[in-house]
Design an enzyme around this catalytic site. Sequence first.
Site, PDB file in Angstrom:
ATOM      1  N   GLU A   7       0.856  -1.199   0.000  1.00  0.00           N
ATOM      2  CA  GLU A   7       0.000   0.000   0.000  1.00  0.00           C
ATOM      3  C   GLU A   7       0.882   1.236   0.000  1.00  0.00           C
ATOM      4  O   GLU A   7       1.076   1.892   1.015  1.00  0.00           O
ATOM      5  CB  GLU A   7      -0.924   0.026   1.226  1.00  0.00           C
ATOM      6  CG  GLU A   7      -1.929   1.171   1.185  1.00  0.00           C
ATOM      7  CD  GLU A   7      -2.684   1.369   2.485  1.00  0.00           C
ATOM      8  OE1 GLU A   7      -2.811   2.541   2.905  1.00  0.00           O
ATOM      9  OE2 GLU A   7      -3.129   0.374   3.076  1.00  0.00           O
ATOM     10  N   HIS A   9       1.681   4.793  -1.918  1.00  0.00           N
ATOM     11  CA  HIS A   9       0.923   5.728  -2.733  1.00  0.00           C
ATOM     12  C   HIS A   9       1.807   6.626  -3.590  1.00  0.00           C
ATOM     13  O   HIS A   9       2.945   6.942  -3.242  1.00  0.00           O
ATOM     14  CB  HIS A   9       0.051   6.606  -1.837  1.00  0.00           C
ATOM     15  CG  HIS A   9      -0.897   5.822  -0.988  1.00  0.00           C
ATOM     16  ND1 HIS A   9      -1.898   5.050  -1.522  1.00  0.00           N
ATOM     17  CD2 HIS A   9      -0.994   5.671   0.361  1.00  0.00           C
ATOM     18  CE1 HIS A   9      -2.576   4.462  -0.539  1.00  0.00           C
ATOM     19  NE2 HIS A   9      -2.033   4.818   0.601  1.00  0.00           N
ATOM     20  N   HIS A 155      -9.464   0.963   0.034  1.00  0.00           N
ATOM     21  CA  HIS A 155      -8.735   1.936   0.845  1.00  0.00           C
ATOM     22  C   HIS A 155      -9.710   2.993   1.363  1.00  0.00           C
ATOM     23  O   HIS A 155     -10.675   3.324   0.684  1.00  0.00           O
ATOM     24  CB  HIS A 155      -7.635   2.588   0.002  1.00  0.00           C
ATOM     25  CG  HIS A 155      -6.705   3.461   0.766  1.00  0.00           C
ATOM     26  ND1 HIS A 155      -6.983   4.776   1.055  1.00  0.00           N
ATOM     27  CD2 HIS A 155      -5.487   3.195   1.303  1.00  0.00           C
ATOM     28  CE1 HIS A 155      -5.972   5.291   1.738  1.00  0.00           C
ATOM     29  NE2 HIS A 155      -5.054   4.356   1.906  1.00  0.00           N
ATOM     30  N   ASP A 280       2.321   2.187   3.832  1.00  0.00           N
ATOM     31  CA  ASP A 280       1.473   3.365   3.657  1.00  0.00           C
ATOM     32  C   ASP A 280       2.335   4.590   3.354  1.00  0.00           C
ATOM     33  O   ASP A 280       2.102   5.670   3.857  1.00  0.00           O
ATOM     34  CB  ASP A 280       0.576   3.619   4.871  1.00  0.00           C
ATOM     35  CG  ASP A 280      -0.600   4.538   4.567  1.00  0.00           C
ATOM     36  OD1 ASP A 280      -0.803   4.891   3.388  1.00  0.00           O
ATOM     37  OD2 ASP A 280      -1.314   4.920   5.507  1.00  0.00           O
TER      38      ASP A 280
END
Length: 317
Positions: A7, A9, A155, A280
């Site tokens: 995950e 971004h 998400h 993250d």
Amino acid sequence: MKIIALEEHMLPRDIIEAAGVDLGLRAGKRAAELDEVGEARLRVMDDAGIDVQVLSALSYFVQGLEPSRAVDVNHRINDRLAEIVATTPDRFKAFAALPMSDPSGAADELTRCVEELGFLGAMIHGQTNGVFLDDPSVRPVLEAAARLDVPLYLHPAPPPADIVSTYYSGLTPEVGACLSTSGWGWHSETAMHVLRMVAQGVFEELPELKIIVGHMGEGLPFHIDRIEDMLSPVVTGHSLSVAETLRRNLYLTTSGYNSDIPLLCAINAFGVDRIMFSVDHPFAPSEKATTYLASAPLETADREKIAHGNVEKLLNI
């Protein structure tokens, strides 16, 4: 030990600015880090011992745009993701960004990204203009994911204005923004979103559909026994109970969580084969996440599963 982070971004600033989209306070502060997918990001990965990032656009800003704009902007984001992966294929993979305001277009874009660009699935950010994934209107997207045998990563996204007004008013702006998102609201809403899908029979209709959620399961591991006791008796006519369905169709990542209690709870509730490592990035520190992974109370085989084995199996890497 090989480590794949799931995950992680990005957001191409030029595409977002051309679309006239305001990133807001939280993402705006991270705009440069989200846009950086070159040497600086690779240094972060190297310093933390991360071999591969599966990139996903922080695309809740654009998945709910007016349909034709959403299709165009998400298409361009995915083309950019494909360029990044092609440049450094041993370090980056990708999840597609989908124009969820146009479910047919989103299904077509998911198919294009998987079959033509080699993407590993897609990330969807919460509900879209008040529509959750259990709504029949978005079934084409779920059917495409099941047909393509790729997961959808569900998400969190900022809550709708009426939810903010009802639950988070009367607070200072900073406290209200945090409490409605990363401090609590995101997690409870995402868990509720998954439970809506179970209760509405989505996984009865599409038993092969695979959903990933982050943040050590968005609270579902802690609550699963209570959910089973209370919700299963009223969700009737299904082949599996609520908890059985969750354990069949749901996968969890560790994103943002680096402590024993939530990890052990997730393992006890879902089994170690359902848990995958995530950071993250850039909203959480990579080195903190990998340091915890190395020291967590796990057998070597289980640590390897969480670090890379489970995601390699799920995503056919």
